[in-house]
Design a protein around this motif. Structure first.
Motif, PDB file in Angstrom:
ATOM      1  N   VAL A 183       5.097   8.399  -6.215  1.00 39.99           N
ATOM      2  CA  VAL A 183       5.397   9.798  -5.925  1.00 39.99           C
ATOM      3  C   VAL A 183       6.808  10.138  -6.378  1.00 39.99           C
ATOM      4  O   VAL A 183       7.055  11.182  -7.000  1.00 39.99           O
ATOM      5  N   LEU A 184       7.757   9.260  -6.089  1.00 41.58           N
ATOM      6  CA  LEU A 184       9.148   9.487  -6.487  1.00 41.58           C
ATOM      7  C   LEU A 184       9.295   9.524  -8.003  1.00 41.58           C
ATOM      8  O   LEU A 184       9.947  10.429  -8.561  1.00 41.58           O
ATOM      9  N   ALA A 185       8.697   8.564  -8.692  1.00 45.41           N
ATOM     10  CA  ALA A 185       8.847   8.480 -10.153  1.00 45.41           C
ATOM     11  C   ALA A 185       8.237   9.691 -10.845  1.00 45.41           C
ATOM     12  O   ALA A 185       8.864  10.295 -11.736  1.00 45.41           O
ATOM     13  N   VAL A 186       7.012  10.068 -10.477  1.00 42.19           N
ATOM     14  CA  VAL A 186       6.329  11.183 -11.139  1.00 42.19           C
ATOM     15  C   VAL A 186       7.042  12.495 -10.868  1.00 42.19           C
ATOM     16  O   VAL A 186       7.259  13.314 -11.779  1.00 42.19           O
ATOM     17  N   THR A 187       7.440  12.713  -9.610  1.00 44.19           N
ATOM     18  CA  THR A 187       8.122  13.964  -9.274  1.00 44.19           C
ATOM     19  C   THR A 187       9.436  14.093 -10.020  1.00 44.19           C
ATOM     20  O   THR A 187       9.766  15.169 -10.556  1.00 44.19           O
ATOM     21  N   SER A 208       0.797  -1.210   0.000  1.00 45.48           N
ATOM     22  CA  SER A 208       0.000   0.000   0.000  1.00 45.48           C
ATOM     23  C   SER A 208       0.839   1.273   0.000  1.00 45.48           C
ATOM     24  O   SER A 208       0.312   2.353   0.189  1.00 45.48           O
ATOM     25  N   SER A 209       2.121   1.153  -0.205  1.00 45.10           N
ATOM     26  CA  SER A 209       2.986   2.335  -0.204  1.00 45.10           C
ATOM     27  C   SER A 209       2.806   3.136  -1.488  1.00 45.10           C
ATOM     28  O   SER A 209       2.771   2.579  -2.594  1.00 45.10           O
ATOM     29  N   CYS A 252      15.156  26.801  -9.895  1.00 41.97           N
ATOM     30  CA  CYS A 252      15.932  26.476  -8.684  1.00 41.97           C
ATOM     31  C   CYS A 252      15.005  26.120  -7.529  1.00 41.97           C
ATOM     32  O   CYS A 252      15.231  25.140  -6.798  1.00 41.97           O
ATOM     33  N   LEU A 253      13.923  26.908  -7.369  1.00 42.52           N
ATOM     34  CA  LEU A 253      12.960  26.623  -6.309  1.00 42.52           C
ATOM     35  C   LEU A 253      12.190  25.336  -6.594  1.00 42.52           C
ATOM     36  O   LEU A 253      11.876  24.570  -5.669  1.00 42.52           O
ATOM     37  N   ALA A 254      11.882  25.092  -7.875  1.00 41.78           N
ATOM     38  CA  ALA A 254      11.202  23.840  -8.238  1.00 41.78           C
ATOM     39  C   ALA A 254      12.101  22.646  -7.957  1.00 41.78           C
ATOM     40  O   ALA A 254      11.626  21.584  -7.509  1.00 41.78           O
ATOM     41  N   PHE A 255      13.403  22.800  -8.203  1.00 34.80           N
ATOM     42  CA  PHE A 255      14.346  21.729  -7.892  1.00 34.80           C
ATOM     43  C   PHE A 255      14.347  21.450  -6.391  1.00 34.80           C
ATOM     44  O   PHE A 255      14.331  20.284  -5.957  1.00 34.80           O
ATOM     45  N   GLY A 256      14.377  22.519  -5.584  1.00 33.08           N
ATOM     46  CA  GLY A 256      14.347  22.336  -4.141  1.00 33.08           C
ATOM     47  C   GLY A 256      13.066  21.676  -3.666  1.00 33.08           C
ATOM     48  O   GLY A 256      13.087  20.769  -2.812  1.00 33.08           O
ATOM     49  N   THR A 257      11.926  22.096  -4.237  1.00 35.61           N
ATOM     50  CA  THR A 257      10.642  21.497  -3.860  1.00 35.61           C
ATOM     51  C   THR A 257      10.591  20.024  -4.245  1.00 35.61           C
ATOM     52  O   THR A 257      10.186  19.168  -3.446  1.00 35.61           O
ATOM     53  N   SER A 258      10.994  19.710  -5.473  1.00 29.59           N
ATOM     54  CA  SER A 258      10.965  18.320  -5.933  1.00 29.59           C
ATOM     55  C   SER A 258      11.945  17.457  -5.145  1.00 29.59           C
ATOM     56  O   SER A 258      11.643  16.297  -4.813  1.00 29.59           O
ATOM     57  N   PHE A 259      13.118  18.019  -4.837  1.00 28.82           N
ATOM     58  CA  PHE A 259      14.098  17.251  -4.066  1.00 28.82           C
ATOM     59  C   PHE A 259      13.564  16.937  -2.673  1.00 28.82           C
ATOM     60  O   PHE A 259      13.772  15.832  -2.147  1.00 28.82           O
ATOM     61  N   THR A 309      10.225  10.660   0.240  1.00 30.31           N
ATOM     62  CA  THR A 309       9.801   9.283  -0.050  1.00 30.31           C
ATOM     63  C   THR A 309      10.784   8.257   0.498  1.00 30.31           C
ATOM     64  O   THR A 309      10.418   7.099   0.723  1.00 30.31           O
ATOM     65  N   SER A 310      12.040   8.659   0.696  1.00 24.89           N
ATOM     66  CA  SER A 310      13.034   7.725   1.240  1.00 24.89           C
ATOM     67  C   SER A 310      12.966   7.611   2.752  1.00 24.89           C
ATOM     68  O   SER A 310      13.583   6.713   3.327  1.00 24.89           O
ATOM     69  N   VAL A 311      12.187   8.534   3.387  1.00 26.04           N
ATOM     70  CA  VAL A 311      12.077   8.485   4.849  1.00 26.04           C
ATOM     71  C   VAL A 311      10.622   8.367   5.290  1.00 26.04           C
ATOM     72  O   VAL A 311      10.284   8.787   6.394  1.00 26.04           O
ATOM     73  N   GLY A 312       9.762   7.848   4.406  1.00 24.01           N
ATOM     74  CA  GLY A 312       8.416   7.525   4.853  1.00 24.01           C
ATOM     75  C   GLY A 312       7.274   8.230   4.171  1.00 24.01           C
ATOM     76  O   GLY A 312       6.114   7.859   4.381  1.00 24.01           O
ATOM     77  N   LEU A 313       7.502   9.260   3.360  1.00 20.26           N
ATOM     78  CA  LEU A 313       6.399   9.934   2.672  1.00 20.26           C
ATOM     79  C   LEU A 313       5.749   8.969   1.688  1.00 20.26           C
ATOM     80  O   LEU A 313       6.410   8.391   0.832  1.00 20.26           O
ATOM     81  N   GLY A 314       4.464   8.778   1.786  1.00 22.65           N
ATOM     82  CA  GLY A 314       3.742   7.826   0.959  1.00 22.65           C
ATOM     83  C   GLY A 314       3.411   6.543   1.695  1.00 22.65           C
ATOM     84  O   GLY A 314       2.668   5.707   1.162  1.00 22.65           O
ATOM     85  N   ARG A 315       3.938   6.364   2.910  1.00 30.00           N
ATOM     86  CA  ARG A 315       3.602   5.195   3.721  1.00 30.00           C
ATOM     87  C   ARG A 315       2.583   5.585   4.784  1.00 30.00           C
ATOM     88  O   ARG A 315       2.407   6.762   5.109  1.00 30.00           O
ATOM     89  N   HIS A 316       1.928   4.590   5.336  1.00 27.79           N
ATOM     90  CA  HIS A 316       1.105   4.808   6.514  1.00 27.79           C
ATOM     91  C   HIS A 316       2.003   5.126   7.697  1.00 27.79           C
ATOM     92  O   HIS A 316       3.150   4.655   7.785  1.00 27.79           O
ATOM     93  N   GLU A 317       1.479   5.916   8.607  1.00 32.25           N
ATOM     94  CA  GLU A 317       2.286   6.330   9.759  1.00 32.25           C
ATOM     95  C   GLU A 317       2.810   5.132  10.559  1.00 32.25           C
ATOM     96  O   GLU A 317       3.921   5.168  11.084  1.00 32.25           O
ATOM     97  N   VAL A 318       2.023   4.088  10.640  1.00 35.23           N
ATOM     98  CA  VAL A 318       2.460   2.930  11.431  1.00 35.23           C
ATOM     99  C   VAL A 318       3.640   2.210  10.786  1.00 35.23           C
ATOM    100  O   VAL A 318       4.328   1.428  11.442  1.00 35.23           O
ATOM    101  N   ASP A 319       3.859   2.473   9.485  1.00 34.62           N
ATOM    102  CA  ASP A 319       4.964   1.838   8.783  1.00 34.62           C
ATOM    103  C   ASP A 319       6.221   2.706   8.737  1.00 34.62           C
ATOM    104  O   ASP A 319       7.205   2.333   8.085  1.00 34.62           O
TER     105      ASP A 319
END
Length: 864
Positions: A15-19, A9-10, A56-63, A69-79
């Motif tokens: 999110v990573l691919a589209v961004t 369910s992640s 430059c700002l778009a790069f910062g936002t996308s980064f 996503t590497s630290v939990g964005l897109g997962r349930h909080e319990v995961d």
């Protein structure tokens, strides 16, 4: 374990691919833009610099999103492992801080580019400047709100949030700021369209230009999708609160109840799409030199090339904004040779030429061929020309007819188009009235606060006509008021969005006020347009018919709101946002459509002439004051009092029925009342063909006063039926007041309409007075305010039935022989127009043997 790898369910991978993909695409467009501007044009403008900042700002936002996503964005909080939580919160905070500046920089780049499109279009330039100010002021405000979303700021990175800290729900903040982004997206999309569509270009080039600037529609679509995901996130959070499933204080992130990392991830992704798509769309117009260099056949319209070359050397001198063209052979003789081509011609062009000019080499060659052809043709003409100058005259005598000169048949289409606007503001008024009641229930507001919302709406009717509304009406005419009014109304409906999200009384107050500003701007010109467009003897009939359509809108909208919008249990106003978004988008489209709809106008001179053609003693005076001025003053006063009485009845309707007939369905009974209101206007329109309007007005006032007084006593079905009769007699009063007070005003008609529209603000004054009486006694006794309002207003029909006033306001046919034929000054113009009309309709060709036969400059200006 789910915490060690992406579970089923992640949402993190998508999110990573589209961004990442969107960032790569925007990077390609920015690089191509810089190649075009630096490598080919050899000039870097401020719009390009802001675009680099936006990337430059778009790069910062996308980064920030990709890192999240590497630290939990897109997962349930319990995961999400506990050790990732701090990094996740920092990435979310970085995104929230960079998002609005990225949009600001992108939109600022586009708007600075717009300022280079035209130096002469003042309305376009000022509209662009205003949009630029809104983008940056609003963006800065939202940026600071995001920076200081927690107090202290460090609390945004802590989990759980300390009890001593306060934080704003970030999803609510995003959702409440959505209307600002959407409004500016639409403004940027539509601002250049009037200029582009009016340019004299080959069809292919114009189509390419419109499509190029129209790419902004994708940004608006993405914004709507993003809003949908934000709304879903807000509803999830709202349901968590309703179910009391959040821990104490609602600050804990590690719970399934407040699953922010899961339900906000798609919102973040669509925000990245919005930013990067905006950058790509903004770069498209700047790629023209690159396309022209490597793919010139895309821009070149071969079917128009020879035609354009011939036209450039012809003897015809066309004025873009006029329908008549007059030229002589003299005009084709070059006064001086063309300047030598610059090594970098595009660097010296303004931006519109930069966009529309074809390939430079081809243009230079075409110009040389044209100069040779023109010189030869000119010399041949000069050699064979007779001593007496021969002129070629191209005249288009199909000038747009003034509304005051139209017949009944000619006025059908314009009156029908403007009547649509009557339905819109009737629909808006009924919808807002119902929505105010729903807002009061959800926010647990007092009746006094609800009265304040009502007064704010009618307060807009006082402000707009006397300020910018009058300026627009006098400076640009009837149709300009429709476009401006619709745009302001659309903005007001969008402002409802944050007021619903925040359940904020001040925000909803502002929304009502802005809607009042927009609709009053419409009424400034719509009411006199209907009264003036066509034979003057049917002014009251036309206005009553159009106003009856407005009343139908007032009937439909409350039923729609109650039966559809609030049919299901609505514990919040979030669901209604989509209705208002739909209304707003429809209104924006309608504003653009009315810009292109061919509608007649009338200048002050034409209004004066039309007034003089009516055989009335308009110069009559009482105590050295002209009768028409006294009539106007009484009309303004009567309008102020009438609308105040009408709105008092409307705002106290539910309380009145609850007192005299408990249990009666309020919505259905009010729909019956509004139906009676509409039917009476139809009846008055028909009766106006047989009965003088001043008699009808007096009859309606007397009936309204009598039934309002009767409604102050009794219980049961009789008082409930009396309410319906009050609505019935109220119906035609507004139209009859307005049309008769406007009659005979001549060149002062527009100012008179402004004052009569401002008088509608009586709806903000009388209901609070009645509310005070209601609190002191009861709702039936409060109807003494209604009786007093109508009694004050009856002074107008009493005055209209006095002599010599009745000789002025009674409908009469226009008589060209009564001070209304061509004036001494305009007689030569009329004579020349008659001579031209003998040529027939359309563009005709005529040889003039004598220079004296040429149309005068005065005639050309008259027809321009």
């Amino acid at each position: 374990m789910a915490s060690e790898n992406y579970g089923y369910s992640s949402r993190s991978p998508i999110v990573l691919a589209v961004t990442t993909a969107m960032l790569v695409c925007s990077t390609v467009f920015v690089v191509l833009r810089l190649i075009s501007r630096i490598g080919i044009v050899r000039r870097l403008g401020w719009d390009d610099r802001f675009m680099i900042l936006a990337w430059c700002l778009a790069f910062g936002t996308s980064f920030a999103i990709c890192y999240g996503t590497s630290v939990g964005l897109g997962r349930h909080e319990v995961d999400v492992p506990a050790q990732w939580d701090a990094a996740l919160r920092k990435s979310e905070y970085a995104f929230s801080v960079l998002y609005n500046p990225a949009l600001m920089a992108t939109k600022t780049s586009i708007l600075i580019f717009y300022l280079t499109l035209s130096k002469t279009q003042k309305v376009f330039r000022w509209s662009t400047i205003v949009t630029l100010a809104v983008v940056n002021i609003g963006g800065l405000a939202l940026t600071f709100l995001n920076i200081f979303q927690c107090r202290p700021v460090t609390a945004a990175f802590q989990n759980p949030v300390p009890a001593s800290a306060t934080c704003t729900d970030i999803v609510t903040l995003y959702l409440s700021s959505a209307p600002l982004n959407f409004i500016t997206d639409l403004a940027i999309l539509f601002l250049p369209m009037p200029i582009l569509t009016s340019m004299r270009l080959p069809k292919k080039q114009k189509t390419i230009l419109v499509i190029t600037f129209g790419f902004g529609v994708f940004v608006a679509v993405v914004d709507v999708v993003r809003i949908a995901y934000l709304q879903q996130a807000a509803k999830n959070h709202f349901q968590d609160i309703q179910n009391h499933s959040l821990p104490s204080g609602g600050n804990s992130r590690n719970s399934e109840a407040n699953d922010f990392s899961w339900y906000a991830s798609l919102s973040f992704m669509w925000s990245a799409i919005e930013i990067n798509v905006g950058i790509m769309c903004a770069c498209v117009p700047a790629l023209k030199p690159l396309v022209s260099r490597f793919l010139p056949h895309i821009l070149r319209d071969t079917s128009q090339t020879e035609k354009s070359v011939m036209n450039s050397g012809s003897m015809l001198n066309r004025d873009m904004g006029d329908h008549q063209w007059i030229s002589s052979v003299h005009d084709s003789v070059p006064k001086k040779p063309p300047p030598a081509a610059s090594p970098n011609p595009e660097a010296t062009m303004d931006m519109m030429n930069f966009l529309t000019a074809p390939d430079m080499n081809e243009t230079s060659q075409a110009c040389q061929r044209t100069d040779t052809y023109t010189t030869a043709a000119t010399n041949a003409t000069l050699r064979t020309r007779r001593p007496t100058a021969t002129f070629i005259d191209f005249v288009n005598i199909k000038k747009k007819k003034s509304m005051v000169h139209m017949s009944n048949r000619e006025s059908v289409f314009p009156v029908l188009m403007v009547t649509i606007l009557f339905f819109i503001w009737g629909f808006a008024y009924g919808l807002l009235d119902t929505l105010n009641a729903q807002f009061q229930a959800v926010a647990s507001m007092s009746p006094g606060q609800s009265m304040g919302l009502h007064s704010a709406y009618f307060g807009g009717y006082f402000v707009a006509p006397l300020t910018f509304g009058r300026l627009v009406f006098k400076q640009w005419g009837f149709k300009a008021c429709y476009t401006v009014g619709l745009v302001i109304y659309a903005c007001g409906t969008l402002v409802f969005w944050p007021s619903a999200v925040l359940t904020s009384f001040p925000a909803f107050l502002i929304s009502n006020f802005i809607v009042g500003l927009g609709l009053s701007t419409l009424e400034i010109s719509a009411n006199p347009f209907i009264a003036l467009c066509g034979p003057p003897e049917y002014s009251e009939v036309r206005l009553n018919l159009s106003q009856s359509i407005q009343a139908i809108g007032s009937v439909v909208s409350p039923l729609l709101a109650k039966k559809v919008l609030f049919k299901v249990k609505a514990s919040s106003l979030i669901d209604v946002q989509w209705t208002y978004l739909g209304i707003s988008v429809f209104t924006f489209i309608l504003a653009i459509a009315y810009y292109y709809v061919p509608l007649p106008e009338a200048t002050d001179d034409e209004l004066e002439e039309a007034s003089n053609r009516i055989p009335t003693p308009s110069a009559a005076s009482v105590f050295n004051i002209k009768v028409i001025w006294i009539t106007l003053c009484l009309g303004i006063f009567a309008q102020f009092c009438y609308v105040g009485g009408q709105e008092t009845v409307s705002t106290t309707f539910s309380e009145y029925l609850a007192m005299v007939r408990p249990g009666l369905n309020y919505v259905n009974h009010q729909a019956v009342g509004h139906s009676a209101f509409a039917v009476s206007r139809f009846i008055a329109a028909i009766a106006g063909l047989l009965i003088k309007p001043r008699y009808l007005l007096l009859f309606c006032y007397v009936g309204a006063i009598a039934f309002a007084a009767a409604g102050m006593n009794g219980h049961g079905s009789a008082p409930a039926a009396i309410m319906i009769m009050i609505y019935f007699f109220e119906g035609p009063i507004f139209s009859l007041n307005f049309a008769q007070a406007l009659r005979g005003m001549g060149r002062n008609t527009k100012d008179a309409s402004v004052l009569l529209t401002a008088a509608i603000s009586g709806g903000a004054v009388f209901p609070p007075i009645a509310y005070g009486v209601l609190k002191a006694r009861n709702v039936q006794y409060a109807y003494c305010v209604v009786v007093a309002a109508f009694a004050f207003g009856v002074v107008l029909p009493l005055w209209l039935n006095a002599s010599p006033v009745k000789a002025i306001v009674d409908p009469k046919k226009s008589d060209p022989g009564v001070r209304g034929g061509p004036t001494e000054q305009s007689a030569p113009i009329e004579e020349k127009r008659r001579r031209f009309s003998e040529l027939g309709h359309g563009v005709k060709r005529r040889w003039y043997k004598d220079k004296e036969d040429l149309p005068t400059v005065e005639h050309r200006e008259r027809n321009s």
